[in-house]
Design an enzyme around this catalytic site. Structure first.
Site, mmCIF file in Angstrom:
data_model
loop_
_atom_site.group_PDB
_atom_site.id
_atom_site.type_symbol
_atom_site.label_atom_id
_atom_site.label_comp_id
_atom_site.label_asym_id
_atom_site.label_seq_id
_atom_site.Cartn_x
_atom_site.Cartn_y
_atom_site.Cartn_z
ATOM 1 N N LYS A 135 0.829 -1.199 0.000
ATOM 2 C CA LYS A 135 0.000 0.000 0.000
ATOM 3 C C LYS A 135 0.863 1.249 0.000
ATOM 4 O O LYS A 135 0.648 2.171 -0.780
ATOM 5 C CB LYS A 135 -0.938 -0.025 1.207
ATOM 6 C CG LYS A 135 -1.895 1.148 1.253
ATOM 7 C CD LYS A 135 -2.853 1.041 2.430
ATOM 8 C CE LYS A 135 -3.724 2.265 2.544
ATOM 9 N NZ LYS A 135 -4.632 2.192 3.706
ATOM 10 N N GLU B 90 9.937 -5.500 4.138
ATOM 11 C CA GLU B 90 9.977 -6.890 3.686
ATOM 12 C C GLU B 90 9.686 -6.989 2.185
ATOM 13 O O GLU B 90 10.360 -7.722 1.451
ATOM 14 C CB GLU B 90 8.948 -7.729 4.461
ATOM 15 C CG GLU B 90 9.207 -7.821 5.948
ATOM 16 C CD GLU B 90 8.514 -6.727 6.746
ATOM 17 O OE1 GLU B 90 8.296 -6.945 7.950
ATOM 18 O OE2 GLU B 90 8.201 -5.657 6.168
ATOM 19 N N GLY C 22 -5.117 -2.784 4.689
ATOM 20 C CA GLY C 22 -4.561 -3.989 4.094
ATOM 21 C C GLY C 22 -5.370 -5.225 4.368
ATOM 22 O O GLY C 22 -5.617 -6.043 3.471
ATOM 23 N N ARG C 23 -5.826 -5.418 5.602
ATOM 24 C CA ARG C 23 -6.554 -6.641 5.954
ATOM 25 C C ARG C 23 -7.947 -6.676 5.360
ATOM 26 O O ARG C 23 -8.620 -7.706 5.427
ATOM 27 C CB ARG C 23 -6.604 -6.782 7.472
ATOM 28 C CG ARG C 23 -7.225 -5.598 8.193
ATOM 29 C CD ARG C 23 -6.893 -5.646 9.686
ATOM 30 N NE ARG C 23 -7.378 -4.511 10.451
ATOM 31 C CZ ARG C 23 -6.737 -3.354 10.563
ATOM 32 N NH1 ARG C 23 -5.607 -3.154 9.914
ATOM 33 N NH2 ARG C 23 -7.228 -2.389 11.328
ATOM 34 N N GLU D 2 -5.642 -7.589 14.432
ATOM 35 C CA GLU D 2 -5.149 -6.254 14.096
ATOM 36 C C GLU D 2 -6.257 -5.219 14.271
ATOM 37 O O GLU D 2 -6.003 -4.070 14.629
ATOM 38 C CB GLU D 2 -4.600 -6.231 12.669
ATOM 39 C CG GLU D 2 -3.667 -5.065 12.387
ATOM 40 C CD GLU D 2 -2.860 -5.256 11.112
ATOM 41 O OE1 GLU D 2 -1.677 -5.637 11.193
ATOM 42 O OE2 GLU D 2 -3.431 -5.034 10.019
ATOM 43 N N HIS E 8 -6.371 -33.486 16.079
ATOM 44 C CA HIS E 8 -5.217 -34.239 16.570
ATOM 45 C C HIS E 8 -4.099 -33.304 17.023
ATOM 46 O O HIS E 8 -2.968 -33.757 17.220
ATOM 47 C CB HIS E 8 -4.721 -35.190 15.476
ATOM 48 C CG HIS E 8 -5.702 -36.269 15.156
ATOM 49 N ND1 HIS E 8 -5.679 -37.500 15.767
ATOM 50 C CD2 HIS E 8 -6.762 -36.283 14.303
ATOM 51 C CE1 HIS E 8 -6.671 -38.250 15.291
ATOM 52 N NE2 HIS E 8 -7.348 -37.523 14.407
ATOM 53 N N LYS F 267 8.664 -1.762 13.574
ATOM 54 C CA LYS F 267 9.213 -1.339 12.279
ATOM 55 C C LYS F 267 10.271 -0.249 12.482
ATOM 56 O O LYS F 267 11.333 -0.258 11.853
ATOM 57 C CB LYS F 267 8.102 -0.785 11.383
ATOM 58 C CG LYS F 267 7.167 -1.823 10.786
ATOM 59 C CD LYS F 267 6.171 -1.107 9.873
ATOM 60 C CE LYS F 267 5.207 -2.048 9.213
ATOM 61 N NZ LYS F 267 4.263 -1.331 8.330
#
Length: 535
Positions: free
Chosen positions: A202, A208, A261-262, A347, A378, A499
């Site tokens: 964005k 990263e 973003g999410r 978030e 399991h 960050k």
């Protein structure tokens, strides 16, 4: 008209005090007794949203509590907040902007996003049809999407879920980690001359993603030469930064600044997904999301499924003390859904101050975790059944499978889902365990307390539309919780501190000047540098 208290602590709402008064009494009635006394419970405490059927009958709740939760929603102006969000009003107070994700999936979305969807569809069609060529004139047959967080989790999840619709001759991969092994795996076996790398960020400053973009650009250059303009695209809210990095403006796809973003699956962040499944299927995904948007905006609270689920989440967290939520899809294709929902919910709801900066009056978002159905049984279901914490569980199933060799799998898979819902709710008493022949000294170990709440979400099939409906259901359920608690679900300031500190530590790790003073991490820095052979 109920008194609206949305600008005050939630506890100031009359319904809040009433819910607090009845919480212990309601929780003390076992789910066994509730179902015995009300055989119609599984129909009354359930409802449809779009094509989805949602059953919340296995929660410790009754008509009185549900009625008070509906009152709480009115008193906290939850319907008004949702309406303002859907209308594009400024609901993200700390960043001074609307939350524009629902506008992206409206039928006239292209009119509001300068034709981005149409440009995406054109590129996707050209790649799928073999007419989009790279620097050497060869058709592009692979797309690698670079992003992290919301630029990655939603699209990667949806691609996995809809892989049965993927174009057989086009490879689509995703990479997110700063660990070089991730990008290496994403590029493995691909040829630069036939690969398009989509940089999804964005801000177009995310460390990263920018490091991965530089490495991918170098890989492309080694294969096609210095001009890689036919092999790089971008999805961003900062198109000028993408252009400054040499990406052709014709391959830059804008994202509105108002879309978090999410919440960005329906934006240009979904470009690689659109290439994989095709523009028509992508628009079906958007239509499914829009159907739930309309449901949220049009249905009254007592028949509004995302609102009711969000209110039950508040009931569990604020009144019954649940600290976690497990999300368990009984579908291999949906195995990445918990990862996406973890970011969406934690978030959005991981806030300790309200939208106006005041401390919250109580707990907010739960810890969200999960994995695929029978694998989860399991792994962590032991704790869900017999642990000391009560963890609400979402069990998600698909009625008609994409594939079922010999017809031998799917009914068994769904039987597991139903068995878990029932055993969590009703458990097994010591008397029942003894009657099964369990040795007396093992009865306590094989007794199950029950009263473990679950919600069942049933999809008729896994299609672009139903996936869109499922994602939007969780988005709105999350926003509803935030509106009750008075927090802002659309910012994420908590991501920023780490960050900012990373730059300082990166300089120290790679040989920057010593500060001359001992710091909390100095010992670790020296150990790392020694292991790397730098000291």
């Amino acid at each position: 008209m109920a008194t609206v208290t949305s600008g005050s602590p939630p506890s100031s709402a009359p319904a809040w005090a009433a819910l607090a008064d009845i919480a212990a009494r309601v929780a003390d009635v076992s789910l066994r007794d509730r179902f015995a006394l009300d055989p119609s419970r599984s129909e009354r405490f359930a409802g449809a949203v779009g094509d989805l059927w949602v059953d919340w009958s296995r929660h410790p709740i009754d008509d009185e509590a549900l009625g008070l939760l509906v009152d709480l929603a009115d008193q906290r102006d939850v319907p008004g907040f949702c309406s303002r969000m859907l209308a594009g009003d400024m609901v993200n107070a700390t960043e001074g902007r609307p939350a524009g994700h629902t506008a992206l999936r409206a039928p006239d979305a292209d009119d509001g996003v300068t034709g981005t969807l149409g440009r995406m569809a054109d590129l996707a069609d050209r790649i799928r049809g073999g007419s989009f060529t790279g620097a050497t004139g060869e058709p592009v047959r692979a797309v690698v999407s670079l992003g992290i967080g919301g630029s990655h989790l939603g699209p990667a999840m949806a691609h996995e879920a809809l892989t049965h619709l993927a174009h057989p001759d086009v490879t689509v991969r995703f990479s997110s980690s700063l660990d070089a092994a991730d990008l290496t795996a994403a590029l493995a076996g691909l040829e630069p001359a036939t690969t398009l790398v989509v940089v999804c960020s964005k801000s177009f400053t995310t460390t990263e993603t920018m490091v991965a973009a530089d490495t991918a650009t170098a890989w492309l250059s080694e294969g096609v030469g210095d001009d890689v303009s036919r092999h790089l695209a971008a999805a961003t809210a900062a198109p000028q930064r993408a252009s400054a990095r040499g990406i052709d403006p014709d391959l830059v796809f804008a994202i509105p600044e108002s879309v978090g973003g999410r919440f960005s699956l329906s934006s240009a962040m979904g470009l690689a997904l659109m290439v994989a499944i095709g523009p028509e299927a992508f628009h079906e995904l958007l239509a499914g999301m829009h159907a739930v948007d309309r449901h949220l905006g049009e249905e009254p609270v007592d028949g509004n499924v995302p609102m009711l689920l969000g209110l039950i989440d508040v009931w569990q967290r604020s009144f019954l003390g649940a600290t976690s939520l497990a999300v368990v899809p009984y579908s291999h294709a949906l195995r990445r859904l918990p990862d996406h929902l973890q970011q969406l919910m934690m978030e959005s709801l991981g806030k300790r101050v309200t939208a106006d900066g005041s401390p919250t009056a109580g707990p907010t978002g739960p810890v969200v975790f999960g994995a695929g159905g029978t694998d989860s049984q399991h792994a962590f279901f032991q704790l869900l059944h017999q642990g000391t914490d009560v963890v609400p569980v979402d069990l998600i199933g698909v009625a008609r499978p994409v594939t079922d060799p010999r017809g031998a799998h799917h009914d068994g898979l769904m039987a597991n889902l139903l068995a878990q819902a029932e055993s969590l709710a009703f458990g097994r008493t010591d008397t029942e365990a003894a009657a099964l022949g369990v040795a007396p000294d093992l009865v306590a170990h094989q007794e199950f307390p029950g009263n473990r709440p679950s919600t069942v979400v049933l999809l008729p099939e896994l299609s672009p539309s139903t996936l869109g409906q499922l994602v939007a259901l969780y988005e709105h359920r999350t926003v509803v919780q935030a509106a009750v608690w008075g927090i802002n679900p659309f910012d994420q300031w908590g991501v920023e501190l780490g960050k900012q500190l990373t730059t300082r530590f990166h300089d120290r790790l790679t040989g920057g000047a010593d500060t001359g003073r001992e710091e909390p991490s100095s010992g670790l820095i020296r150990r790392y540098r020694g292991l790397r052979g730098r000291d």
